[in-house]
Scaffold this motif. Structure first.
Motif, PDB file in Angstrom:
ATOM      1  N   UNK A   1     -46.275  37.186  18.534  1.00 33.40           N
ATOM      2  CA  UNK A   1     -47.345  36.667  19.389  1.00 33.40           C
ATOM      3  C   UNK A   1     -48.657  37.394  19.090  1.00 33.40           C
ATOM      4  N   UNK A   2     -49.735  36.677  19.204  1.00 29.51           N
ATOM      5  CA  UNK A   2     -51.074  37.229  19.040  1.00 29.51           C
ATOM      6  C   UNK A   2     -51.769  37.191  20.397  1.00 29.51           C
ATOM      7  N   UNK A   3     -52.660  38.137  20.627  1.00 34.65           N
ATOM      8  CA  UNK A   3     -53.407  38.085  21.885  1.00 34.65           C
ATOM      9  C   UNK A   3     -54.810  38.636  21.684  1.00 34.65           C
ATOM     10  N   UNK A   4     -55.711  38.134  22.522  1.00 33.26           N
ATOM     11  CA  UNK A   4     -57.106  38.568  22.496  1.00 33.26           C
ATOM     12  C   UNK A   4     -57.512  38.897  23.915  1.00 33.26           C
ATOM     13  N   UNK A   5     -58.242  39.996  24.056  1.00 34.29           N
ATOM     14  CA  UNK A   5     -58.581  40.491  25.378  1.00 34.29           C
ATOM     15  C   UNK A   5     -60.059  40.854  25.478  1.00 34.29           C
ATOM     16  N   UNK A   6     -60.507  40.979  26.700  1.00 35.68           N
ATOM     17  CA  UNK A   6     -61.874  41.408  26.972  1.00 35.68           C
ATOM     18  C   UNK A   6     -62.001  42.856  26.496  1.00 35.68           C
ATOM     19  N   UNK A   7     -63.029  43.176  25.708  1.00 35.30           N
ATOM     20  CA  UNK A   7     -63.221  44.572  25.297  1.00 35.30           C
ATOM     21  C   UNK A   7     -63.394  45.474  26.524  1.00 35.30           C
ATOM     22  N   UNK A   8     -62.867  46.673  26.448  1.00 38.93           N
ATOM     23  CA  UNK A   8     -62.895  47.596  27.588  1.00 38.93           C
ATOM     24  C   UNK A   8     -64.309  47.910  28.069  1.00 38.93           C
ATOM     25  N   UNK A   9     -65.272  47.875  27.176  1.00 38.80           N
ATOM     26  CA  UNK A   9     -66.640  48.223  27.577  1.00 38.80           C
ATOM     27  C   UNK A   9     -67.291  47.141  28.440  1.00 38.80           C
ATOM     28  N   UNK A  10     -66.833  45.905  28.367  1.00 43.01           N
ATOM     29  CA  UNK A  10     -67.466  44.817  29.111  1.00 43.01           C
ATOM     30  C   UNK A  10     -67.345  45.019  30.628  1.00 43.01           C
ATOM     31  N   UNK A  11     -66.133  45.250  31.186  1.00 49.19           N
ATOM     32  CA  UNK A  11     -66.096  45.482  32.639  1.00 49.19           C
ATOM     33  C   UNK A  11     -66.810  46.778  33.041  1.00 49.19           C
ATOM     34  N   UNK A  12     -66.796  47.767  32.167  1.00 49.78           N
ATOM     35  CA  UNK A  12     -67.505  49.015  32.478  1.00 49.78           C
ATOM     36  C   UNK A  12     -69.002  48.773  32.604  1.00 49.78           C
ATOM     37  N   UNK A  13     -69.559  47.963  31.713  1.00 55.99           N
ATOM     38  CA  UNK A  13     -70.988  47.634  31.774  1.00 55.99           C
ATOM     39  C   UNK A  13     -71.286  46.823  33.041  1.00 55.99           C
ATOM     40  N   UNK A  14     -70.415  45.892  33.377  1.00 55.74           N
ATOM     41  CA  UNK A  14     -70.625  45.091  34.582  1.00 55.74           C
ATOM     42  C   UNK A  14     -70.596  45.956  35.841  1.00 55.74           C
ATOM     43  N   UNK A  15     -69.642  46.895  35.908  1.00 61.42           N
ATOM     44  CA  UNK A  15     -69.559  47.785  37.067  1.00 61.42           C
ATOM     45  C   UNK A  15     -70.764  48.711  37.141  1.00 61.42           C
ATOM     46  N   UNK A  16     -71.213  49.216  36.008  1.00 57.69           N
ATOM     47  CA  UNK A  16     -72.398  50.075  35.983  1.00 57.69           C
ATOM     48  C   UNK A  16     -73.631  49.284  36.422  1.00 57.69           C
ATOM     49  N   UNK A  17     -73.741  48.046  35.978  1.00 54.91           N
ATOM     50  CA  UNK A  17     -74.870  47.207  36.380  1.00 54.91           C
ATOM     51  C   UNK A  17     -74.824  46.918  37.877  1.00 54.91           C
TER      52      UNK A  17
END
Length: 137
Positions: free
Chosen positions: A3-19
């Motif tokens: 199986x292959x999978x693709x996920x949201x990069x870890x930095x994306x939610x961190x940037x959203x929370x910081x914003x």
């Protein structure tokens, strides 16, 4: 094939929370006793935090195996589509504001699922190429 999978990069939610935190802090700073400004800043910050929560609760946006694809549906639910249900997988490229944007489109007839590079953690063209061998089985 595994199986292959693709996920949201870890930095994306961190940037959203910081914003969200920065927006709330700026709202507090500039509210100047105005409840409407404070509530507005808090509402926008909460929306950003909720958007980040989705990235944390359902980080894997797309997974594929020989049986089909599993993708995020709703806030953090999952939906499995068999390859026979999928009419088309393609990459849509559009120029916008001087920038070229790519979107992976998975057309299942009754539903259309769109993924950006920020959803997948990889360029949509690469993901489409990786799906091709599974799709053609």
């Amino acid at each position: 094939m595994d199986a292959l999978s693709w996920r949201v990069p870890r930095k994306v939610p961190a940037v959203k929370l910081a914003a969200a935190a920065a927006l709330f802090a700026v709202g507090l700073l500039f509210a100047d006793g105005d409840a409407v400004r404070l509530v507005l800043a808090a509402a926008v910050a909460a929306a950003l935090a909720l958007w980040a929560a989705r990235d944390l609760l359902a980080p894997v946006r797309l997974a594929a195996d020989p049986t089909g694809v599993t993708l995020v549906a709703g806030f953090a639910g999952r939906r499995h589509l068999a390859w026979s249900q999928i009419e088309r997988v393609r990459v849509e490229t559009r120029p916008r504001l001087g920038i070229r944007t790519e979107t992976l489109e998975i057309d299942a007839g009754d539903s259309l699922h769109l993924f950006s590079e920020y959803d997948l953690g990889a360029p949509p063209a690469e993901v489409a190429a990786a799906l091709k061998p599974l799709e053609n089985r």
